[in-house]
Design an enzyme around this catalytic site. Structure first.
Site, short mmCIF file in Angstrom:
data_model
loop_
_atom_site.label_atom_id
_atom_site.label_comp_id
_atom_site.label_asym_id
_atom_site.label_seq_id
_atom_site.Cartn_x
_atom_site.Cartn_y
_atom_site.Cartn_z
N LYS A 72 0.79 -1.23 0.00
CA LYS A 72 0.00 0.00 0.00
C LYS A 72 0.83 1.29 0.00
CE LYS A 72 -4.43 -1.26 2.01
NZ LYS A 72 -5.39 -0.91 3.07
N ASP A 108 -10.22 3.70 1.66
CA ASP A 108 -10.48 3.18 3.02
C ASP A 108 -11.13 4.25 3.90
OD1 ASP A 108 -9.46 0.63 2.60
OD2 ASP A 108 -7.42 1.22 3.13
#
Ligand code: ATR
Length: 289
Positions: A72, A108
């Protein structure tokens, strides 16, 4: 599933491992439901192949992909552009490829805000939000909460220096939100006294562990609890909250909502509301049965 053909758009997820990812199930279900000519495929990519994999995905003309642990942060240096959501969170979980240019997003944060509203009826504004943890998940959560106008955030962590560092960075980015940092052992002193929401961003609970340094009974009446852990579905924190009448939910809604936003970035459409969450619930019930 849509019949694969020469016109099928390819989506996917890169991570290591990706075997347990729930994204292929929920994304393919939503793509099929919407009748879209897309397929979503898991790709296990070891860290040493990340650069090659990103070049390969670009060369193969994929439409976009999700990024999960451990890529990520590392993927950011391979992308042409970062959306503000990714820049603030310091991590990318969604990439859109257009004319060979790759843009990194972080959905997210949207997932958390959306799940807080839908699953807990919580909208950030006046009040104090206490966060457990100061890692990548906490960073994304704090950035998202600040962006939607949280008044005050208290960061707590096992390693105090990491909480202080995150608080300093976020204060510089979001001066309108009051952000303080403490060691996790100070939570029960008085940090919960004025909290309207407690969020667990750590992985504690995934193996059935209790968050033994938090006394939920110290939360004021009406305060709510959000646990980003969703496996097991009934996390120890949820059980404990339920036992003393505190409203609490797991992170399944966040997982679904981040997926819905990624879907819309790739396809230009939102999937039918609730579909991804229903798929997740079904899959999780099967795997924990
Ligand atoms: P993620 O990206 O999922 O947030 P991370 O960046 O590795 O993962 O961060 C994990 C967070 O969970 C950290 O805040 C970590 O605390 P430390 O900074 O002290 O390492 C916290 N964490 C993990 N296991 C924990 C445990 N058993 N007790 C307390 N905190 C824990």
């Amino acid at each position: 599933m849509y019949a694969l053909s020469g016109t099928t758009h390819i989506l996917g997820i890169i991570g290591n491992p990706v075997r347990h990812s729930l994204s292929p199930a929920m994304q393919n279900a939503a793509l099929a439901e919407c009748g879209l000519d897309y397929i979503y495929v898991p790709f296990a990519v070891p860290p040493e192949y990340l650069g090659a994999a990103v070049s390969g995905l670009r060369a193969l003309g994929v439409t976009g992909f999700n990024v999960t642990i451990p890529h990520k942060t590392a993927i950011m240096s391979y992308l042409s552009h970062l959306d503000e959501s990714a820049e603030a969170a310091g991590a990318v979980n969604t990439v859109l490829v257009q004319d060979g240019l790759m843009t990194g997003y972080n959905t997210d944060g949207f997932g958390l805000i959306s799940s807080l509203a839908d699953d807990l009826g919580f909208v950030a504004g006046n009040g104090t939000i206490v966060i457990i943890g100061a890692g990548g998940a906490a960073r994304g959560a704090v950035a998202a909460l600040c962006r939607v106008g949280a008044e005050r955030i208290i960061l707590t962590n096992r390693t105090l220096s990491k909480a202080i560092e995150l608080a300093e960075d976020m204060r510089a980015r979001y001066p309108k939100t009051g952000i303080a940092a403490y060691h996790q052992d100070q939570i029960n002193e008085n940090l919960l006294d004025s909290a309207s929401l407690l969020v667990n961003t750590t992985s504690i609970g995934m193996n059935g562990e209790r968050i033994d340094f938090v006394d939920l009974a110290k939360l004021p009446k009406g305060a709510k609890v959000y646990d980003m852990v969703y496996s097991p579905l009934h996390t120890p924190l949820l059980k404990e909250a339920a036992s003393i009448g505190i409203e609490a939910v797991n992170g399944l809604g966040m997982l679904a909502a981040q997926g819905e936003m990624a879907f819309s970035i790739w396809t230009g459409r939102m999937p039918p509301k609730g579909l991804m969450k229903r798929v997740l619930q079904r899959v999780c019930n099967l795997t924990t049965a």
